[in-house]
Design a protein around this motif. Structure first.
Motif, PDB file in Angstrom:
ATOM      1  N   THR A 280       0.931  -1.202   0.040  1.00  0.00           N
ATOM      2  CA  THR A 280       0.064   0.015  -0.151  1.00  0.00           C
ATOM      3  C   THR A 280       0.722   1.048  -0.146  1.00  0.00           C
ATOM      4  O   THR A 280       0.638   2.236  -0.676  1.00  0.00           O
TER       5      THR A 280
ATOM      6  N   ARG B 100       2.169   1.782  -3.653  1.00  0.00           N
ATOM      7  CA  ARG B 100       1.160   2.526  -4.282  1.00  0.00           C
ATOM      8  C   ARG B 100       0.771   3.879  -3.903  1.00  0.00           C
ATOM      9  O   ARG B 100       0.568   4.568  -4.885  1.00  0.00           O
TER      10      ARG B 100
ATOM     11  N   ALA C 120       3.460   5.761  -5.700  1.00  0.00           N
ATOM     12  CA  ALA C 120       3.264   5.879  -7.224  1.00  0.00           C
ATOM     13  C   ALA C 120       2.182   6.808  -7.352  1.00  0.00           C
ATOM     14  O   ALA C 120       2.419   7.653  -8.627  1.00  0.00           O
ATOM     15  N   VAL C 121       1.151   6.681  -6.579  1.00  0.00           N
ATOM     16  CA  VAL C 121      -0.037   7.799  -6.940  1.00  0.00           C
ATOM     17  C   VAL C 121       0.825   9.201  -6.909  1.00  0.00           C
ATOM     18  O   VAL C 121       0.256  10.045  -7.571  1.00  0.00           O
TER      19      VAL C 121
END
Length: 479
Positions: free
Chosen positions: A259, A262, A265-266
């Protein structure tokens, strides 16, 4: 006929004298370049005015000096190993192909395992990550005592993990601790520029001299610098454990590692400034690491005798010159870092075009051995210019990272930036003999020119953001 009467003997003597004279001239050239750089660095440091120096507090000076001492020890542990890794492997009887595989394993490890371990710093603590660097790199040094290929491969894997921690955990700890203690944001640039001046300059030169002393003068063998590196790392770890406090990215969040990846990356995908910063860093550092592999064959294409250690020290001195210039620019605040870095990237791009340009301007030498050629002298000056750009790049990119990367995922995002870099370096290492050296330098030059365009885009976006923040109720079209 005696030798004195033989005209061929006189011709041979003349050739020897000519060769000796040329060698002395070339040695003087190295000394003159080194001396000129010393004079410029001293002149810049001595000529700094109050505008070029940031006024700070005693509390900050104590904090900064502690960090700089630890950082210098960490960099000494890294610099001591660099010049002797390839040499050590060769003394164990490994060929170029096997050594290349070991180097690829190091960069691959940094990309895979290093990214995971480095990203844990945001969750498990940056101080803990710095201690992990010391332990991991020390274990890597210990493996150098074994001539077994598998053990050396394990050492390269550990070294790759340590490299990721070195270039993410320490900076993340510094920025978080600096902000936690309420120091002025501008003071960060003081620490950044002095860290590069010391760590990539004085410490690098001193490490080269210490390594040379251990291996050549004391005849302790090529593994001695690795033992010395482990000692410096142990001292640094002791200081970290006794004087540093822990800080985290987002301690209240219970996100797992996937998580966390992620979210990072976001953050990169949703903020163009972060994405541009990552691309700029990868392009420049990829070119820099490629240059590390290429400068020796570029300066000695016909196996010319060049003083590798002295040239390395000259490059580090040029890097010190760049960091000294950066400290002055960052202290003044004008021109802004986003602005002057465009010029730095263009200059660095032009400097790596010299190996290509000299092939058209100067007739290539075909004589095997001997001293460095005239084309090599020109390239050496260009390479010193590139190293000066490297010295400006490091504190400047650190400053921009402190501005644009969110604190809660700083280490994770910084290690994300290293993924394309490590892929690029692995590809270059694998294909280093597949392309002419001029093609490799041309590729690096193009990458650096691309970095300049991306830097210009970053400045434009940053300016728009700054206008919106200063006038949130203004006309959005004007902003």
């Amino acid at each position: 006929c005696t030798a004195a009467q033989d005209p061929r003997s006189r011709e041979g003597d003349s050739t020897v004298h000519t060769t000796d004279a040329k060698r002395v001239t070339m040695e003087m050239f190295y000394v003159l370049v080194f001396g000129a750089l010393v004079a410029v660095v001293v002149a810049i440091e001595m000529s700094k005015t109050k505008k070029d120096r940031v006024s700070t507090s005693p509390a900050f000076s104590s904090f900064k000096n502690n960090y700089l001492f630890v950082y210098s020890l960490m960099m000494a542990g890294d610099w001591l190993q660099g010049p002797y890794v390839y040499y050590l492997y060769s003394t164990y009887g490994f060929g170029k192909g096997e050594i290349g595989q070991l180097f690829i394993a190091g960069f691959g490890s940094s990309m895979l395992f290093g990214t995971i371990v480095g990203s844990l710093a945001d969750k498990q603590g940056r101080k803990r990550a710095c201690v992990t660097y010391c332990i991991t790199y020390t274990l890597s040094c210990i493996t150098k005592h074994s001539p077994q290929y598998k053990v050396l491969m394990l050492g390269r894997v550990l070294g790759g993990i340590a490299t990721s921690l070195l270039f993410s955990a320490f900076e993340s700890w510094l920025v978080a601790e600096h902000n936690k203690r309420g120091f002025d944001q501008q003071w960060l640039s003081v620490t950044f520029s002095q860290a590069i001046f010391l760590g990539n300059g004085l410490v690098a030169i001193a490490s080269g001299l210490v390594g040379n002393l251990l291996v050549d003068f004391l005849s302790l063998g090529p593994v001695a610098p690795f033992d010395a590196a482990a000692c410096f790392l142990a001292i640094g770890m002791a200081i970290i454990l006794s004087s540093w406090t822990e800080n985290y990215g987002d301690p209240s969040d219970s996100k797992d590692l996937l998580t966390q990846f992620r979210a990072a990356a976001v953050a990169i995908a949703s903020d163009e400034k972060i994405a541009l910063l990552g691309a700029i860093q990868s392009l420049f550092e990829g070119s820099m690491y490629t240059f590390v592999f290429l400068w020796t064959p570029a300066l000695s294409p016909n196996d010319e005798e060049i003083p590798h250690g002295f040239i390395f020290a000259t490059f580090m001195l040029a890097s010190m010159l760049g960091s000294s210039i950066a400290s002055r620019l960052l202290a003044r605040g004008s021109p802004r870092v986003e602005s002057y870095m465009q010029i730095v990237f263009v200059i660095s791009s032009a400097s790596l075009l010299l190996p290509i340009a000299t092939t058209f301007v100067v007739a290539p030498s075909t004589v095997k051995g001997g001293s460095i050629s005239f084309a090599g002298c020109l390239q050496l000056l260009g390479f010193c210019t590139f190293e000066a750009c490297v010295g400006i790049f490091w504190p400047s990119i650190m400053k921009m990272r402190s501005q644009y990367i969110p604190e809660e995922a700083r280490s994770t995002i910084m290690n994300f930036f290293r993924i394309p870099l490590n892929i690029f370096v692995c590809v270059v290492l694998y294909n280093v003999n597949a392309f002419p050296i001029t093609v490799m330098f041309g590729m690096c030059s193009i990458f650096l020119f691309m970095a300049s365009f991306l830097q210009r885009r970053l400045m434009a976006i940053a300016d728009k953001t700054r206008v919106r923040e200063q006038d949130p109720e203004g006309d959005p079209l004007t902003a």
